[in-house]
Design an enzyme around this catalytic site. Structure first.
Site, PDB file in Angstrom:
ATOM      1  N   THR A  96       2.173  -0.458  -2.668  1.00 52.45           N
ATOM      2  CA  THR A  96       2.016  -1.758  -2.012  1.00 52.45           C
ATOM      3  C   THR A  96       0.529  -1.914  -1.725  1.00 52.45           C
ATOM      4  OG1 THR A  96       4.176  -1.443  -0.978  1.00 52.45           O
ATOM      5  CG2 THR A  96       2.811  -3.233  -0.143  1.00 52.45           C
ATOM      6  N   LYS A 169       6.472  -8.557  -2.659  1.00 56.91           N
ATOM      7  CA  LYS A 169       6.804  -7.352  -1.882  1.00 56.91           C
ATOM      8  C   LYS A 169       6.436  -7.541  -0.409  1.00 56.91           C
ATOM      9  CE  LYS A 169       6.966  -3.224  -0.122  1.00 56.91           C
ATOM     10  NZ  LYS A 169       8.190  -2.569   0.279  1.00 56.91           N
TER      11      LYS A 169
HETATM   12  P1  NAD Z   1       3.412   9.136   0.844  1.00 57.68           P
HETATM   13  O1  NAD Z   1       2.265   9.245   1.788  1.00 57.68           O
HETATM   14  O2  NAD Z   1       4.705   9.823   1.177  1.00 57.68           O
HETATM   15  O3  NAD Z   1       2.983   9.683  -0.608  1.00 57.68           O
HETATM   16  C1  NAD Z   1       1.740   9.422  -1.201  1.00 57.68           C
HETATM   17  C2  NAD Z   1       1.409  10.584  -2.130  1.00 57.68           C
HETATM   18  O4  NAD Z   1       0.136  10.316  -2.728  1.00 57.68           O
HETATM   19  C3  NAD Z   1       1.280  11.929  -1.398  1.00 57.68           C
HETATM   20  O5  NAD Z   1       2.082  12.908  -2.039  1.00 57.68           O
HETATM   21  C4  NAD Z   1      -0.206  12.248  -1.502  1.00 57.68           C
HETATM   22  O6  NAD Z   1      -0.479  13.641  -1.587  1.00 57.68           O
HETATM   23  C5  NAD Z   1      -0.564  11.531  -2.796  1.00 57.68           C
HETATM   24  N1  NAD Z   1      -1.996  11.272  -2.910  1.00 57.68           N
HETATM   25  C6  NAD Z   1      -2.808  10.664  -2.008  1.00 57.68           C
HETATM   26  N2  NAD Z   1      -4.067  10.605  -2.495  1.00 57.68           N
HETATM   27  C7  NAD Z   1      -4.034  11.171  -3.725  1.00 57.68           C
HETATM   28  C8  NAD Z   1      -5.021  11.435  -4.720  1.00 57.68           C
HETATM   29  N3  NAD Z   1      -6.301  11.094  -4.534  1.00 57.68           N
HETATM   30  N4  NAD Z   1      -4.643  12.051  -5.851  1.00 57.68           N
HETATM   31  C9  NAD Z   1      -3.344  12.420  -6.049  1.00 57.68           C
HETATM   32  N5  NAD Z   1      -2.362  12.196  -5.145  1.00 57.68           N
HETATM   33  C10 NAD Z   1      -2.711  11.586  -4.003  1.00 57.68           C
HETATM   34  O7  NAD Z   1       3.648   7.577   0.610  1.00 57.68           O
HETATM   35  P2  NAD Z   1       5.029   6.863   0.213  1.00 57.68           P
HETATM   36  O8  NAD Z   1       5.842   6.663   1.445  1.00 57.68           O
HETATM   37  O9  NAD Z   1       5.615   7.554  -0.961  1.00 57.68           O
HETATM   38  O10 NAD Z   1       4.495   5.412  -0.201  1.00 57.68           O
HETATM   39  C11 NAD Z   1       3.881   5.150  -1.446  1.00 57.68           C
HETATM   40  C12 NAD Z   1       3.730   3.642  -1.581  1.00 57.68           C
HETATM   41  O11 NAD Z   1       5.029   3.041  -1.607  1.00 57.68           O
HETATM   42  C13 NAD Z   1       2.980   2.994  -0.399  1.00 57.68           C
HETATM   43  O12 NAD Z   1       2.151   1.979  -0.870  1.00 57.68           O
HETATM   44  C14 NAD Z   1       4.093   2.455   0.481  1.00 57.68           C
HETATM   45  O13 NAD Z   1       3.652   1.343   1.254  1.00 57.68           O
HETATM   46  C15 NAD Z   1       5.133   2.077  -0.560  1.00 57.68           C
HETATM   47  N6  NAD Z   1       6.542   2.100  -0.093  1.00 57.68           N
HETATM   48  C16 NAD Z   1       7.012   3.145   0.668  1.00 57.68           C
HETATM   49  C17 NAD Z   1       8.346   3.144   1.071  1.00 57.68           C
HETATM   50  C18 NAD Z   1       8.923   4.271   1.911  1.00 57.68           C
HETATM   51  O14 NAD Z   1      10.076   4.148   2.379  1.00 57.68           O
HETATM   52  N7  NAD Z   1       8.219   5.377   2.128  1.00 57.68           N
HETATM   53  C19 NAD Z   1       9.213   2.105   0.669  1.00 57.68           C
HETATM   54  C20 NAD Z   1       8.711   1.091  -0.143  1.00 57.68           C
HETATM   55  C21 NAD Z   1       7.374   1.105  -0.520  1.00 57.68           C
END
Ligand code: NAD
Length: 305
Positions: A96, A169
C-alpha cells in the site's frame, strides 16, 4: 509455467502470498532482510535471492510487499532492484503505497519494463487462504500479463491506470478505519448502559450495525491481542496517504480526520508497533471496561482452510 517470479518482502502478508505462488508451481526467487521467513520460503521451494537486485535481475515478474513507501524506495532505488529489471519484465508492487511515488518509479524503470500497482486487502487469513482482494492499476498489456498470476492470490479488481490500485485500496481502508475507530465506542456505550458484551455482539452482527470490522476484527478485541498482524504504524502510514488524497477533495472529510486522530491517540498511548485494534482499547481504558469475551476466537494469522 516458465516465467520466474521474484518476491521481495516476506512479512505478515508477503510470506503467505509467496508460499501460495510456490504451491501453485511457479519458479520463485525470494528475498527478505530477515532470515526466518526467507528460510521458510526456501524450505517450501523458493530459490534464495542474494539481494534485492539479484532477485530483480532473475525475475520475469517482480513482486514487492513492503511496509511503507520508504521501504520501497530502499529496495527499488538504493538497493538497485529497479535498475536491475530486464527489458520485457514486469514489476507489480503489492505494497500500500503513495500513488505518485509508484508513478515516479515507473518513469525511472528501464525501457521495456512494465509497472503495475496492486495493493491487497483481506488480512493475513486472506493471504494464507488465497482469498485476498487485489486492486490492480496499470497499462492494459501489463495487467493482461500479471492478473492471471495475481488471481492465484484472490480476486483481482482492475482499477484503471497506474496508481489507481492504491487509490481504491486506500478508500477501502478509509472506511475500515472509520468502522474500527467506532466499534469500541459502540461496545462502551452499550456496556455502560447495562448490556452484556455477548448480547451486544450478537445484536450487532445480526443487524444494521454489522460490518467486516465487527465480524473479522471483533474477535481480536475479545481475545485481547488486538491483531498484531497489522500494526498501528501501518494504519498511520495509510491514514497519512489518505490525508494526501483528501487534499484533492474540495470538501472537509470530517469522519476520516476523526479516525486519523483516534489512531494517532492510540499510537501515542500504546506505541506504533502494537495491533491495529488498540484503537478500541482506548475505550476500555478510558471507561474502565473490559471487552474480553470467552469464545473460540481464531486469530487471523492462525486461520487455515
Ligand atoms: P510486514 O512489516 O509484516 O512485512 C514487511 C517485510 O518487508 C518484512 O519481512 C521486512 O523484513 C521486509 N523488508 C523491509 N525492508 C526490506 C528491504 N529493504 N529488503 C528486503 N525486505 C525488506 O508488513 P505487512 O503487514 O506484510 O505489510 C506489507 C504491505 O501490505 C504494507 O504496505 C501493508 O500496508 C499492506 N497490507 C498489510 C495487511 C496486513 O494485515 N498486515 C493487509 C493488507 C495490506
Amino acid at each position: 509455467m516458465t516465467e520466474t517470479i521474484g518476491f521481495i518482502g516476506l512479512g505478515n502478508m508477503g510470506l503467505p502470498m509467496c508460499l501460495r505462488l510456490i504451491g501453485e508451481g511457479f519458479n520463485v526467487v525470494a528475498y527478505d532482510l530477515r532470515d526466518a521467513p526467507l528460510d521458510e520460503a526456501v524450505a517450501a521451494g523458493a530459490v534464495r535471492g542474494l539481494d534485492v537486485a539479484d532477485v530483480a535481475a532473475c525475475a520475469d515478474i517482480l513482486l514487492t510487499s513492503l511496509p511503507r513507501p520508504d521501504h520501497v524506495d530502499a529496495v527499488m532505488r538504493a538497493g538497485g532492484a529497479l535498475a536491475a529489471l530486464r527489458p520485457g519484465s514486469l514489476w507489480a508492487d503489492l505494497t500500500t503505497n503513495r500513488r505518485e511515488f509508484v508513478e515516479t518509479l515507473a518513469t525511472e524503470a528501464p525501457d521495456g519494463v512494465a509497472v503495475v500497482d496492486s495493493p491487497v486487502t483481506g488480512a493475513v487469513d486472506g493471504a494464507r487462504n488465497g482469498r485476498l482482494t487485489l486492486f490492480a492499476g496499470g497499462p492494459d498489456e501489463g495487467l493482461a500479463r500479471v492478473v492471471p498470476i495475481l488471481a492465484k492470490l484472490g480476486r483481482v479488481i482492475e482499477c484503471g491506470p497506474l496508481g489507481t490500485g492504491n487509490v481504491v485500496k486506500l478508500v477501502t481502508n478509509q472506511l475500515w478505519f472509520i468502522h474500527a475507530a467506532a466499534i469500541g465506542e459502540g461496545f462502551a456505550l452499550g456496556m455502560a448502559n447495562g448490556v452484556e458484551l455477548p448480547v451486544l455482539y450478537d445484536a450487532i452482527t445480526d443487524s444494521v450495525g454489522d460490518s467486516f470490522v465487527a465480524r473479522h476484527d471483533g474477535p481480536s478485541i475479545f481475545a485481547g491481542h488486538y491483531d498484531p498482524s497489522f500494526t498501528l504504524d501501518l494504519c498511520l502510514k495509510d491514514l497519512g496517504l489518505l490525508s494526501e488524497l483528501g487534499d484533492r477533495v474540495n470538501a472537509e472529510l470530517t469522519m476520516t480526520r476523526a479516525a486519523h486522530e483516534v489512531f494517532e491517540d492510540a499510537a501515542e498511548r500504546y506505541g506504533r508497533d502494537v495491533g491495529e485494534l488498540h484503537v478500541a482499547k482506548r475505550l476500555e481504558d478510558d471507561a474502565d471496561l473490559s471487552f474480553r469475551m470467552a469464545g473460540d476466537w481464531v486469530a487471523p494469522w492462525d486461520v487455515s482452510d
